[in-house]
Design an enzyme around this catalytic site. Structure first.
Site, PDB file in Angstrom:
ATOM      1  CG  ASP A  23      -1.835   1.208   1.256  1.00 34.48           C
ATOM      2  OD1 ASP A  23      -1.632   2.149   0.457  1.00 34.48           O
ATOM      3  OD2 ASP A  23      -2.770   1.216   2.089  1.00 34.48           O
ATOM      4  CG  ASP A  95      -5.228   7.727   3.226  1.00 35.04           C
ATOM      5  OD1 ASP A  95      -5.994   7.124   2.440  1.00 35.04           O
ATOM      6  OD2 ASP A  95      -4.605   8.744   2.896  1.00 35.04           O
ATOM      7  CG  HIS A 138      -5.337  11.745  10.904  1.00 35.47           C
ATOM      8  ND1 HIS A 138      -5.593  13.051  10.542  1.00 35.47           N
ATOM      9  CD2 HIS A 138      -4.018  11.535  10.631  1.00 35.47           C
ATOM     10  CE1 HIS A 138      -4.472  13.597  10.066  1.00 35.47           C
ATOM     11  NE2 HIS A 138      -3.505  12.699  10.123  1.00 35.47           N
ATOM     12  CG  ASP A 175       0.869  15.417  12.136  1.00 32.90           C
ATOM     13  OD1 ASP A 175       1.474  14.395  12.503  1.00 32.90           O
ATOM     14  OD2 ASP A 175       0.364  15.537  10.998  1.00 32.90           O
ATOM     15  CG  HIS A 177      -1.127  14.811   7.777  1.00 28.89           C
ATOM     16  ND1 HIS A 177       0.042  14.224   8.192  1.00 28.89           N
ATOM     17  CD2 HIS A 177      -1.209  14.612   6.438  1.00 28.89           C
ATOM     18  CE1 HIS A 177       0.649  13.684   7.147  1.00 28.89           C
ATOM     19  NE2 HIS A 177      -0.081  13.908   6.064  1.00 28.89           N
ATOM     20  CG  ASP A 268       3.667  14.830   9.748  1.00 27.13           C
ATOM     21  OD1 ASP A 268       3.599  15.754  10.586  1.00 27.13           O
ATOM     22  OD2 ASP A 268       2.760  13.982   9.610  1.00 27.13           O
ATOM     23  CE1 TYR A 308       4.130   8.603   9.301  1.00 24.56           C
ATOM     24  CE2 TYR A 308       3.718  10.877   8.630  1.00 24.56           C
ATOM     25  CZ  TYR A 308       3.335   9.746   9.320  1.00 24.56           C
ATOM     26  OH  TYR A 308       2.167   9.740  10.032  1.00 24.56           O
TER      27      TYR A 308
HETATM   28  C1  X5A Z   1      -0.474  10.739  11.894  1.00 25.41           C
HETATM   29  C2  X5A Z   1      -0.245  11.082  10.449  1.00 25.41           C
HETATM   30  C3  X5A Z   1      -0.878  10.839   8.174  1.00 25.41           C
HETATM   31  C4  X5A Z   1      -1.765  10.069   7.281  1.00 25.41           C
HETATM   32  C5  X5A Z   1      -1.504  10.392   5.833  1.00 25.41           C
HETATM   33  C6  X5A Z   1      -2.405   9.635   4.918  1.00 25.41           C
HETATM   34  N1  X5A Z   1      -1.057  10.546   9.550  1.00 25.41           N
HETATM   35  N2  X5A Z   1      -2.255  10.010   3.551  1.00 25.41           N
HETATM   36  O1  X5A Z   1       0.693  11.800  10.151  1.00 25.41           O
HETATM   37 ZN    ZN Z   2       0.832  13.854  10.068  1.00 23.78          ZN
END
Ligand code: X5A
Ligand code: ZN
Length: 676
Positions: A23, A95, A138, A175, A177, A268, A308
């Protein structure tokens, strides 16, 4: 006694799950994220300095604080599933992936977060970080999402409210996101303030939600307690991130006055991350952490979310933990203000939040620049926009980006040295170093100062105290002590002599002195255009003329206006000071200054983010003992007592501040809050 110590929570068990099938979306969420972070903390001797707390599993009851029974029961079945069943189960969510051991790890991730809350709230430690997997922000009441199974931080905030009777909890989600799961959980709850910045690109970036935009502010009683700052471009830098802290988050946070602060700490947002595509250096997280440590009496719980790029993740985690431990913050040179896109977002969120927060009351109401973005959402989000191959190339490029390794942050052998007249001395902590030096001669004291009232230097008390002050300064410059503090007879004259002495003792590369004077009167120094001295003076006198960009007078009538003072510090002083990037800070508290010891302590605490913490505080003799104590405890690294919820600044002060900010913006980019 204020609590001390930093907790670190980690358990290898949380590395024991991984993606079992192909994935391309989920393959970045790997067990190594935890192992490299923890190894880096050990390698730098940071893990060893923390209080290590055991992880526990969260109970059903705790998980049910934020999740539905149906969802919990469904996740409970995953350990017994076959690979095919796991793949099928995963498909109902976005995701995310499941593994036979992820339920166990998710319970530990929540439990680790709760352990941190318990220990911070019980005073066993002051602050701490939990290194957890899976992340949480999330995940929603009845859904896994974005690598998250249970919402660690949302559960912890509810748990803290319930078990410790808290009325105000702040969640800072740095973060890259949007933690939509946390937003949904507290949308209508005014007791939990949620702030998030996130890559958005006008809704083209995952999770592609309209409600991630700046105009989602919370609902009902919770209106104003949800703050979204969308990044509509990638490549945001330290300047952008810090600008948002100074001009959006911190003013709101101080006004809110949380009793406990959580960070949903995703790295990230850092340089090299394949998801974020941002350019924050690891060092910026030291400053974000430091700035938050002045809130809630220092009660700060940092919980890992994303991140990441293994290298920037590990470095950023180290920067964060080292700051929690109290080591001097790294220099952050080259700040220049937000880019156009960031400035636009800052302007928009301030406009959207203006009606809810006194700190924005006096800023000129500007219409929001761009009409809100139309829905760009596609079935598959960005996957449709970019082909998989293209994503891989971009991501390679990003991950191969290079940046210098953060230099070591070395704390001088002693923290604080003091020179105090007898009497005040006794009530101060034993842990500070006492300095007592020989008086200076008049020539030594003058050290090249022209137009200097020779009368002052005939005063033996002044020569005596200058001997001590110079000796403190020498110790700071030589890095024998981190900071110092003196109570002096003539604070203005002393400050002037000290500036001169500092300029001769600093190396050329960091020959920049920031002089912050809170109080009336004039410091007899020459303000030149060479930028070797930046003078910021907070006083009640209307400034006649600004001598240069390095002279920043801040006019505050009625010194009882704590909100006005704080807004001046956050919205004017700190942005300019960070952009200036001094090699030394002099913080001076003048005569009859009644900003109050709590506000003064905040100032001294916040200023320690500059110049690697090399700060010398001077307090006018005769000043209240509380002011002296406040400075010393803050220099020693004790948490500042919270100021309590604040309102708007007095009209006159708020308007003056806004005017000063406007006028100085051409010289100092970090003051910008609007698209130009
Ligand atoms: C915790 C976090 C990111 C998910 C990305 C999905 N999640 N495309 O950084
Ligand atoms: Zn994130």
């Amino acid at each position: 006694m204020a609590s001390s110590g930093t907790a670190l929570i980690y358990d290898e068990e949380m590395t024991r799950y991984k993606l079992l099938w192909d994935d391309p979306v989920c393959n970045i969420e790997v067990p190594e994220r935890l192992t490299v972070s923890y190894a880096a903390l050990q390698e730098h001797g940071l893990a060893q300095r923390c209080v290590s707390l055991p992880v526990r599993q969260a109970t059903d009851k705790e998980i049910l604080l934020a999740h539905s029974e149906e969802y919990l029961e469904a996740v409970k079945k995953t350990p017994g599933m076959t690979l095919e069943e796991l793949i099928e189960f995963t498909k109902q969510y976005g995701d995310v992936y499941f593994h036979p051991n992820i339920y166990h790890c998710a319970k530990m991730a929540v439990g680790a977060t709760l352990q941190l809350v318990d220990n911070v709230m019980n005073g066993k430690v002051r602050n701490g970080m939990a290194l957890v997997r899976p992340p949480g922000h999330h995940s929603q009441r009845s859904a896994a999402n974005g690598f998250c199974v249970f919402n660690n931080v949302a559960i912890a905030a509810l748990y803290a409210k319930k078990h410790f009777n808290l009325n105000r909890v702040l969640i800072v989600d740095w973060d890259v996101h949007h933690g939509q799961g946390i937003q949904y959980c507290f949308e209508e709850d005014p007791s939990v303030l949620y702030f998030s910045w996130h890559r958005y690109e006008h809704q083209k970036f995952w999770p592609n939600l309209q409600e991630s935009d700046y105009d989602t502010v919370g609902k009902g009683k919770g209106a104003g307690f949800n703050v979204n700052l969308p990044w509509n471009k990638v490549g945001m830098e330290n300047s952008d991130f810090l600008s948002v802290f100074f001009h959006v988050l911190l003013p709101i946070a101080y006004e809110f006055s949380p009793e406990l602060v959580f960070v949903s700490a995703g790295f990230d947002s850092a340089i090299g991350d394949p998801e974020g595509h941002m350019c924050a250096t690891p060092e910026v997280f030291a400053h974000l952490t430091h700035l938050l440590m002045s809130l809630a009496g220092g009660k700060l719980c940092v919980i890992l979310e994303g991140g990441y790029n293994l290298k920037s993740l590990a470095q950023s985690v180290c920067q964060t933990v080292q700051t929690l431990l109290g080591d001097p913050a790294p220099l952050l040179p080259g700040l220049c203000g937000p880019c156009e896109s960031a400035a636009e977002s800052i302007q928009n969120v301030r406009a959207a939040q203006q009606q809810y927060w006194g700190c924005f009351k006096h800023s000129s109401v500007e219409p929001v620049l761009e009409p809100r973005t139309k829905c760009h959402r596609t079935e598959e989000g960005e996957k449709v926009v970019e082909g998989a191959v293209q994503i891989e190339t971009v991501s390679k490029e990003i991950q191969e980006k290079s940046w210098p390794e953060p230099p070591p942050r070395i704390a001088p052998p002693a923290r604080t040295a003091v020179a105090l007249p007898g009497g005040v001395e006794d009530s101060l902590p034993k842990s500070c170093l006492r300095v007592s030096a020989a008086p200076l001669t008049q020539e030594q004291a003058a050290c090249g100062i022209r137009d200097f009232s020779p009368k002052a230097l005939e005063d033996e008390r002044i020569l005596h105290s200058l001997g001590n002050v110079f000796s403190l300064l020498d110790k700071i410059v030589k890095k024998e002590v981190r900071n110092g503090m003196a109570v002096v007879p003539e604070v203005l004259v002393t400050a002037a002599c000290t500036v001169q002495h500092a300029l001769t003792s600093l190396s050329t590369s960091d020959c920049r002195v920031l002089l912050v004077l809170v109080g009336e009167g004039e410091v007899p120094v020459e303000l030149t255009d060479d930028g070797k001295l930046l003078l910021v003076q907070v006083c009640s006198k209307e400034p006649e003329d600004r001598k240069s960009k390095f002279h920043v007078p801040v006019c505050l009538k009625s010194s009882g206006d704590t909100a006005g003072f704080l807004h001046a510090v956050l919205g004017l002083l700190l942005p300019v000071a960070y952009e200036y990037s001094p090699g030394l800070v002099l913080a001076v508290l003048g005569e009859n200054c009644s900003i109050g010891p709590a506000a003064w302590a905040q100032l001294v605490s916040l200023l320690q983010g500059l110049a690697q913490g090399q700060i010398l505080a001077l307090v006018q003799q005769g000043s209240e003992a509380d002011n002296i104590r406040a400075a010393v405890t803050s220099l020693l690294g004790d948490p500042c007592p919270p100021l309590g919820p604040l309102g708007a600044a007095l009209l006159e002060n708020g308007q003056a501040l806004e005017r000063d900010r406007q006028n100085l913006q051409t010289h100092w980019g970090m003051l910008q809050t609007k698209k130009s």
